[in-house]
Design a protein around this motif. Sequence first.
Motif, short mmCIF file in Angstrom:
data_model
loop_
_atom_site.label_atom_id
_atom_site.label_comp_id
_atom_site.label_asym_id
_atom_site.label_seq_id
_atom_site.Cartn_x
_atom_site.Cartn_y
_atom_site.Cartn_z
N ALA A 185 0.98 -1.33 0.00
CA ALA A 185 -0.02 -0.06 -0.02
C ALA A 185 1.09 1.28 0.01
CB ALA A 185 -0.97 -0.04 1.03
N TRP A 186 0.25 2.37 -0.81
CA TRP A 186 1.20 3.45 -0.81
C TRP A 186 0.18 4.69 -0.94
CZ3 TRP A 186 6.32 3.71 -0.96
CH2 TRP A 186 7.12 2.66 -1.19
N THR A 187 0.54 5.80 -0.18
CA THR A 187 -0.41 6.92 -0.22
C THR A 187 -0.15 7.89 -1.02
OG1 THR A 187 -0.70 6.56 2.37
CG2 THR A 187 -1.45 8.48 1.64
N PRO A 192 -3.30 14.12 1.39
CA PRO A 192 -3.68 12.65 0.69
C PRO A 192 -4.88 12.76 -0.11
CG PRO A 192 -4.09 12.73 3.19
CD PRO A 192 -3.60 13.98 2.81
N VAL A 193 -4.74 11.75 -1.13
CA VAL A 193 -5.61 11.85 -2.21
C VAL A 193 -6.29 10.39 -1.97
CG1 VAL A 193 -6.30 11.67 -4.62
CG2 VAL A 193 -4.60 13.21 -3.79
N CYS A 194 -5.69 9.27 -1.95
CA CYS A 194 -6.08 7.91 -1.94
C CYS A 194 -4.89 7.16 -1.49
CB CYS A 194 -6.78 7.45 -3.08
SG CYS A 194 -5.61 7.28 -4.47
N THR A 195 -5.12 5.89 -1.21
CA THR A 195 -4.15 5.02 -0.90
C THR A 195 -4.19 3.93 -2.05
OG1 THR A 195 -4.22 5.30 1.52
CG2 THR A 195 -3.05 3.22 0.66
N ILE A 196 -3.17 3.61 -2.92
CA ILE A 196 -3.30 2.36 -3.56
C ILE A 196 -2.94 1.06 -3.04
CG2 ILE A 196 -3.00 3.66 -5.75
CD1 ILE A 196 -0.17 3.07 -5.98
N CYS A 197 -3.43 0.11 -3.25
CA CYS A 197 -3.06 -1.27 -2.55
C CYS A 197 -3.22 -2.29 -3.78
CB CYS A 197 -4.37 -1.53 -1.76
SG CYS A 197 -4.66 -0.51 -0.40
N GLY A 198 -2.40 -3.45 -3.33
CA GLY A 198 -2.39 -4.32 -4.38
C GLY A 198 -1.00 -5.20 -4.44
N PRO A 249 2.81 -6.18 -4.19
CA PRO A 249 4.08 -5.37 -3.59
C PRO A 249 4.67 -4.66 -4.92
CG PRO A 249 3.93 -7.78 -2.89
CD PRO A 249 2.93 -7.60 -3.83
N MET A 250 5.05 -3.40 -4.68
CA MET A 250 5.74 -2.42 -5.73
C MET A 250 6.55 -1.79 -4.81
SD MET A 250 2.75 -0.10 -7.04
CE MET A 250 1.32 -1.01 -6.84
N THR A 251 7.76 -1.43 -5.69
CA THR A 251 8.59 -0.26 -5.10
C THR A 251 8.29 1.21 -5.27
OG1 THR A 251 9.76 -0.08 -7.51
CG2 THR A 251 10.48 -1.90 -6.02
N TYR A 252 9.00 1.87 -4.50
CA TYR A 252 8.48 3.26 -4.63
C TYR A 252 8.36 3.90 -6.07
CZ TYR A 252 8.87 8.33 -4.06
OH TYR A 252 8.43 9.69 -4.09
N VAL A 253 9.48 3.55 -6.88
CA VAL A 253 9.51 3.96 -8.31
C VAL A 253 8.21 3.30 -9.12
CG1 VAL A 253 10.60 3.88 -10.57
CG2 VAL A 253 11.88 4.14 -8.22
N GLU A 254 7.97 2.13 -9.07
CA GLU A 254 6.70 1.56 -9.40
C GLU A 254 5.45 2.33 -9.28
OE1 GLU A 254 8.48 -2.85 -10.14
OE2 GLU A 254 7.47 -2.37 -8.29
N ALA A 255 5.31 2.52 -7.84
CA ALA A 255 4.07 2.99 -7.23
C ALA A 255 3.99 4.74 -7.84
CB ALA A 255 4.10 2.97 -5.78
N LEU A 256 5.13 5.28 -7.64
CA LEU A 256 5.29 6.65 -8.23
C LEU A 256 4.70 6.60 -9.80
CD1 LEU A 256 5.68 9.59 -7.75
CD2 LEU A 256 8.20 9.29 -8.43
N ALA A 257 5.26 5.63 -10.54
CA ALA A 257 4.81 5.67 -12.13
C ALA A 257 3.57 5.33 -12.40
CB ALA A 257 5.63 4.43 -12.61
N GLU A 258 2.84 4.42 -11.24
CA GLU A 258 1.38 4.18 -11.07
C GLU A 258 0.63 5.50 -11.18
OE1 GLU A 258 -1.75 1.65 -11.91
OE2 GLU A 258 0.04 1.04 -12.59
N ALA A 259 1.13 6.20 -9.82
CA ALA A 259 0.39 7.45 -9.44
C ALA A 259 0.33 8.48 -10.36
CB ALA A 259 0.85 7.75 -8.12
N ASP A 296 2.69 12.82 -5.54
CA ASP A 296 3.65 12.39 -4.85
C ASP A 296 3.26 11.01 -4.14
OD1 ASP A 296 5.63 14.24 -5.65
OD2 ASP A 296 4.68 15.67 -4.29
N ILE A 297 4.30 10.27 -3.61
CA ILE A 297 4.01 9.04 -2.92
C ILE A 297 4.63 9.35 -1.51
CG2 ILE A 297 4.37 6.53 -2.78
CD1 ILE A 297 2.87 7.32 -5.18
#
Length: 104
Positions: free
Chosen positions: A67-69, A76-82, A84-94, A102-103
Amino acid sequence: MGTLLDLVATLTAATKTTAAPLVEVTSAPAANDALAAPEPLQATAATPAAPTPAPAAERPAEARRNAWTITRGGKPVCTICGAPMTYVEALAEARWHWPDADIE
């Protein structure tokens, strides 16, 4: 009506006299029925073994989280769950959804 009954009687009599089978079935061995024993594997010196990758514990890995906020403008806008992903992957998704996100 008499003609119809005559036709039915003729067809019934014809099916009783037919003794030959309509479909002839033959059985043959399948291609895999008589399999020979498999050849034993032989090692050759010409082909080197493929290198095995190092286990994940030995690799320096970036932390993965489920989970990443997501924040926009410091809020805070939302939390993405799913998965496991790294900071870079979560930032790209956001950033795919919100280009200025931002993450945390």
